[in-house]
Write a protein that holds these residues in place. Structure first.
Motif, PDB file in Angstrom:
ATOM      1  N   SER A  64       7.496   0.811   0.627  1.00  0.00           N
ATOM      2  CA  SER A  64       7.053   0.034   1.657  1.00  0.00           C
ATOM      3  C   SER A  64       7.643  -1.424   1.872  1.00  0.00           C
ATOM      4  O   SER A  64       7.646  -1.945   0.730  1.00  0.00           O
ATOM      5  N   ASP A  65       8.009  -1.876   3.015  1.00  0.00           N
ATOM      6  CA  ASP A  65       8.145  -3.326   3.283  1.00  0.00           C
ATOM      7  C   ASP A  65       6.990  -4.032   3.717  1.00  0.00           C
ATOM      8  O   ASP A  65       7.241  -5.348   4.286  1.00  0.00           O
ATOM      9  N   ALA A  66       5.680  -3.763   3.254  1.00  0.00           N
ATOM     10  CA  ALA A  66       4.596  -4.325   3.699  1.00  0.00           C
ATOM     11  C   ALA A  66       4.347  -5.809   3.370  1.00  0.00           C
ATOM     12  O   ALA A  66       3.559  -6.471   3.795  1.00  0.00           O
ATOM     13  N   ILE A  67       4.972  -6.130   2.282  1.00  0.00           N
ATOM     14  CA  ILE A  67       5.029  -7.563   1.724  1.00  0.00           C
ATOM     15  C   ILE A  67       6.067  -8.241   2.060  1.00  0.00           C
ATOM     16  O   ILE A  67       7.337  -7.509   1.211  1.00  0.00           O
ATOM     17  N   LYS A  68       6.398  -9.133   2.567  1.00  0.00           N
ATOM     18  CA  LYS A  68       7.650  -9.997   2.948  1.00  0.00           C
ATOM     19  C   LYS A  68       8.463 -10.354   2.023  1.00  0.00           C
ATOM     20  O   LYS A  68       7.897 -10.934   0.922  1.00  0.00           O
ATOM     21  N   GLY A  69       9.612  -9.795   1.998  1.00  0.00           N
ATOM     22  CA  GLY A  69      10.831 -10.090   0.939  1.00  0.00           C
ATOM     23  C   GLY A  69      10.623  -9.297  -0.486  1.00  0.00           C
ATOM     24  O   GLY A  69      11.619  -9.563  -1.137  1.00  0.00           O
ATOM     25  N   PHE A  70       9.773  -8.453  -0.459  1.00  0.00           N
ATOM     26  CA  PHE A  70       9.448  -7.460  -1.770  1.00  0.00           C
ATOM     27  C   PHE A  70       9.507  -6.312  -0.988  1.00  0.00           C
ATOM     28  O   PHE A  70       9.207  -5.827  -0.026  1.00  0.00           O
ATOM     29  N   ILE A  71       9.895  -5.079  -2.191  1.00  0.00           N
ATOM     30  CA  ILE A  71       9.746  -3.754  -1.897  1.00  0.00           C
ATOM     31  C   ILE A  71       8.467  -3.504  -2.621  1.00  0.00           C
ATOM     32  O   ILE A  71       8.319  -3.972  -3.731  1.00  0.00           O
ATOM     33  N   SER A  72       7.564  -2.960  -2.002  1.00  0.00           N
ATOM     34  CA  SER A  72       6.186  -2.750  -2.623  1.00  0.00           C
ATOM     35  C   SER A  72       6.535  -0.936  -2.825  1.00  0.00           C
ATOM     36  O   SER A  72       6.569  -0.195  -2.054  1.00  0.00           O
ATOM     37  N   ARG A  73       6.327  -0.870  -4.125  1.00  0.00           N
ATOM     38  CA  ARG A  73       6.332   0.579  -4.582  1.00  0.00           C
ATOM     39  C   ARG A  73       4.985   1.170  -4.892  1.00  0.00           C
ATOM     40  O   ARG A  73       4.358   0.486  -5.835  1.00  0.00           O
ATOM     41  N   PHE A  74       4.635   2.166  -4.284  1.00  0.00           N
ATOM     42  CA  PHE A  74       3.158   2.709  -4.510  1.00  0.00           C
ATOM     43  C   PHE A  74       3.513   3.986  -5.453  1.00  0.00           C
ATOM     44  O   PHE A  74       4.166   5.004  -4.809  1.00  0.00           O
ATOM     45  N   GLN A  75       2.908   3.793  -6.535  1.00  0.00           N
ATOM     46  CA  GLN A  75       3.390   5.251  -7.247  1.00  0.00           C
ATOM     47  C   GLN A  75       1.896   6.009  -7.236  1.00  0.00           C
ATOM     48  O   GLN A  75       0.929   5.520  -7.739  1.00  0.00           O
ATOM     49  N   LEU A  76       1.907   7.341  -6.537  1.00  0.00           N
ATOM     50  CA  LEU A  76       0.760   8.000  -6.391  1.00  0.00           C
ATOM     51  C   LEU A  76       0.750   9.136  -7.682  1.00  0.00           C
ATOM     52  O   LEU A  76       1.784   9.670  -7.903  1.00  0.00           O
ATOM     53  N   TYR A  77      -0.569   9.030  -7.846  1.00  0.00           N
ATOM     54  CA  TYR A  77      -0.885  10.117  -9.108  1.00  0.00           C
ATOM     55  C   TYR A  77      -1.954  10.904  -8.804  1.00  0.00           C
ATOM     56  O   TYR A  77      -2.828  10.405  -7.994  1.00  0.00           O
ATOM     57  N   ILE A 188      -5.845  -2.362   1.199  1.00  0.00           N
ATOM     58  CA  ILE A 188      -6.961  -3.312   0.318  1.00  0.00           C
ATOM     59  C   ILE A 188      -6.239  -3.630  -1.008  1.00  0.00           C
ATOM     60  O   ILE A 188      -6.370  -4.883  -1.363  1.00  0.00           O
ATOM     61  N   VAL A 189      -5.493  -3.000  -1.397  1.00  0.00           N
ATOM     62  CA  VAL A 189      -4.717  -3.235  -2.864  1.00  0.00           C
ATOM     63  C   VAL A 189      -3.804  -4.385  -3.048  1.00  0.00           C
ATOM     64  O   VAL A 189      -3.644  -5.186  -3.523  1.00  0.00           O
ATOM     65  N   MET A 190      -3.083  -4.335  -1.635  1.00  0.00           N
ATOM     66  CA  MET A 190      -2.235  -5.431  -1.448  1.00  0.00           C
ATOM     67  C   MET A 190      -2.721  -6.674  -1.044  1.00  0.00           C
ATOM     68  O   MET A 190      -2.352  -7.690  -1.643  1.00  0.00           O
ATOM     69  N   ALA A 191      -3.990  -6.723  -0.101  1.00  0.00           N
ATOM     70  CA  ALA A 191      -4.556  -7.828   0.143  1.00  0.00           C
ATOM     71  C   ALA A 191      -5.065  -8.717  -1.200  1.00  0.00           C
ATOM     72  O   ALA A 191      -5.210  -9.679  -1.353  1.00  0.00           O
ATOM     73  N   GLN A 192      -5.732  -7.645  -2.058  1.00  0.00           N
ATOM     74  CA  GLN A 192      -6.385  -8.137  -3.166  1.00  0.00           C
ATOM     75  C   GLN A 192      -5.369  -9.064  -3.958  1.00  0.00           C
ATOM     76  O   GLN A 192      -5.634  -9.890  -4.735  1.00  0.00           O
ATOM     77  N   PHE A 193      -4.100  -8.115  -4.407  1.00  0.00           N
ATOM     78  CA  PHE A 193      -2.916  -8.870  -4.806  1.00  0.00           C
ATOM     79  C   PHE A 193      -2.758 -10.211  -4.314  1.00  0.00           C
ATOM     80  O   PHE A 193      -2.390 -11.050  -5.208  1.00  0.00           O
TER      81      PHE A 193
END
Lengths: 199, 158
Positions: A64-77, A188-193
Motif C-alpha cells: 500500500s502507499d498509505a504512508i507518504k514516500g514509502f511502500i507499506s507492506r502488510f504481511q497477513l498471516y 490503527i497500526v500505521m497511526a500507532q507507528f
C-alpha cells in the motif's frame, strides 16, 4: 513489530488473523487475494493438511502507499485454529503489529469463540504482551447463515477488554466486511507507528 | 514500537556483502532476513513476490526448528540444511535475530557454502550491533512518516 528499510523505502507490518477452527480466517485471505489488484498483492501461500485445514499458517503479502514516500507492506498471516496447534499459534503471533479476531457467528460456536479469544490473550502473554497494548479488531463472520447470534450479544461476549475494539459483521466468502476490517486494523497500526516515531 | 531499522547506508553495505557471497558460493540467491521474515537485503533475480514468500516460509521453518530444539533440550539449532535434487537451501542463524539463506545448486558444495557464509556472518556482526543501537534509541526514526492523502490502505479491484 514494524520493520523499516530506508534502503528500499519500505515499512513492513505484520497482521495476524486469529480465531477458532473453521471460522473463516483462510477465507478472508482467499477473498483478499482474489479481489485485490495484481500490482498490490503477492502470491497466497497455504501450509495445509490434505483436508485443507491450516497446518502452520497461510501467508499473503500486500502493498500500500498509505504512508507518504514509502511502500507499506502488510504481511497477513492466519493461525491454525485447531486446539492441538497451540505452539504454532504462538510462533505465528511473534512480532504481530495488529490482530483481526475472526469469530464464528453461529450459536453453537460461541463456546469455541470465547475459548479461542482466551487462548489469544494467553498466547500474547507468553510474548509479554496483551490486548491492551496490541491493536485488534473483531469480525463476526458467517452473518449469512440462519442460526446466528445477534452482533450485540457477540460484542458483549468478546468485547469486554479495557480497550473496546471495533467489530464488523462479515460474510468472508462473499467479501462483506473483509476490506473494512482490514483497512481499519491497517490504519490503527500505521497511526500507532507514525505516533511512536514522531519527533 | 519498531522492531528494526535499516538505514540507506546499511542497506547498501548489506546488499554488497550478499552479492559477494552469491558470487563466492555460486549461489542462485542469498537472502538476509530477521526472524520474522522481514527482508534486510537480498541478492536474487527472483521477483519481489517470490522473495517475500521465500523469506516468510524460511522464517516460519526456522521458528518451528527452534521449538523442536527446545523439545529435545537444545537452546537452539544454529543452522538448517534442506537438500534437493537440483537446489538446496542452507539457513544460518546470526546473532539470534537474523537468518542468512543461501540457495545453491550443483555448482557448489555444502562445505564451501558454510565456509563463505561463516566469513560473511563475521562481517555482518558490526552492522547488526549498529542496528540494535538504532532500535534502542527512543522512537528510532524521528518524524519522517505521515499518511498520504488516501485514507484507505486497500480497495477492491473495480
Amino acid at each position: 513489530m514494524a520493520f523499516v528499510n530506508f534502503g528500499k523505502k519500505e515499512i513492513n507490518f505484520k497482521i495476524v488473523y486469529y480465531g477458532p477452527p473453521l471460522c473463516g480466517k483462510t477465507t478472508n485471505l482467499e477473498y483478499l487475494h482474489a479481489s485485490m489488484p495484481d500490482h498490490l498483492k503477492g502470491q497466497m501461500t497455504m501450509l495445509s493438511t490434505r483436508e485443507d485445514r491450516t497446518l502452520y499458517f497461510d501467508f499473503l503479502s500486500l502493498k500500500s502507499d498509505a504512508i507518504k514516500g514509502f511502500i507499506s507492506r502488510f504481511q497477513l498471516y492466519t493461525v491454525p485454529g485447531q486446539p492441538v496447534y497451540d505452539q504454532t499459534r504462538r510462533i505465528v503471533l511473534t512480532g504481530a503489529d495488529g490482530i483481526v479476531f475472526v469469530a464464528d457467528s453461529q450459536w453453537d460456536q460461541m463456546e469455541n469463540n470465547v475459548s479461542s479469544f482466551k487462548n489469544l490473550q494467553e498466547n500474547l502473554n507468553t510474548h509479554k504482551r496483551s490486548l491492551n497494548d496490541t491493536p485488534y479488531v473483531l469480525q463476526f463472520n458467517k452473518r449469512d447463515l440462519p442460526n446466528v447470534a445477534p452482533s450485540h450479544y457477540m460484542d458483549f461476549l468478546l468485547n469486554q477488554g479495557e480497550t473496546r475494539a471495533e467489530y464488523f459483521d462479515v460474510v468472508a466468502i462473499s467479501g462483506e466486511g473483509v476490506y473494512e476490517s482490514l483497512n481499519l486494523i491497517c490504519r490503527i497500526v500505521m497511526a500507532q507507528f507514525i505516533e511512536a516515531n514522531k519527533m | 514500537m519498531t522492531r528494526g531499522i535499516v538505514t540507506e547506508q546499511q542497506s547498501k553495505a548489506l546488499n554488497d556483502m550478499l552479492a559477494d557471497l552469491e558470487v563466492q558460493t555460486e549461489a542462485n540467491a542469498v537472502y538476509l532476513t530477521d526472524q520474522g521474515g522481514n527482508i534486510l537485503a537480498c541478492a536474487s533475480s527472483a521477483g519481489d513476490d517470490t522473495i517475500q514468500t521465500v523469506a516468510a516460509l524460511a522464517a516460519g521453518s526456522f521458528a518451528a526448528t527452534r521449538q523442536l530444539a527446545s523439545m529435545i533440550g537444545e537452546p537452539s539449532f544454529t543452522s538448517v540444511f534442506h537438500k534437493g535434487e537440483r537446489a538446496n537451501i542452507y539457513i544460518q542463524c546470526l546473532d539470534e535475530d537474523y537468518l542468512l539463506l543461501v540457495i545453491f545448486g550443483r555448482a557448489a558444495t555444502l562445505g564451501l557454502v558454510k565456509l563463505y557464509t561463516d566469513n560473511t556472518c563475521r562481517e555482518l556482526l558490526p552492522i547488526f550491533r549498529q542496528m540494535r543501537e538504532q532500535g534502542m534509541q527512543s522512537g528510532g526514526v524521528n518524524g519522517k512518516f505521515e499518511f498520504s492523502d488516501d485514507s484507505k490502505a486497500f480497495t477492491r479491484n473495480a
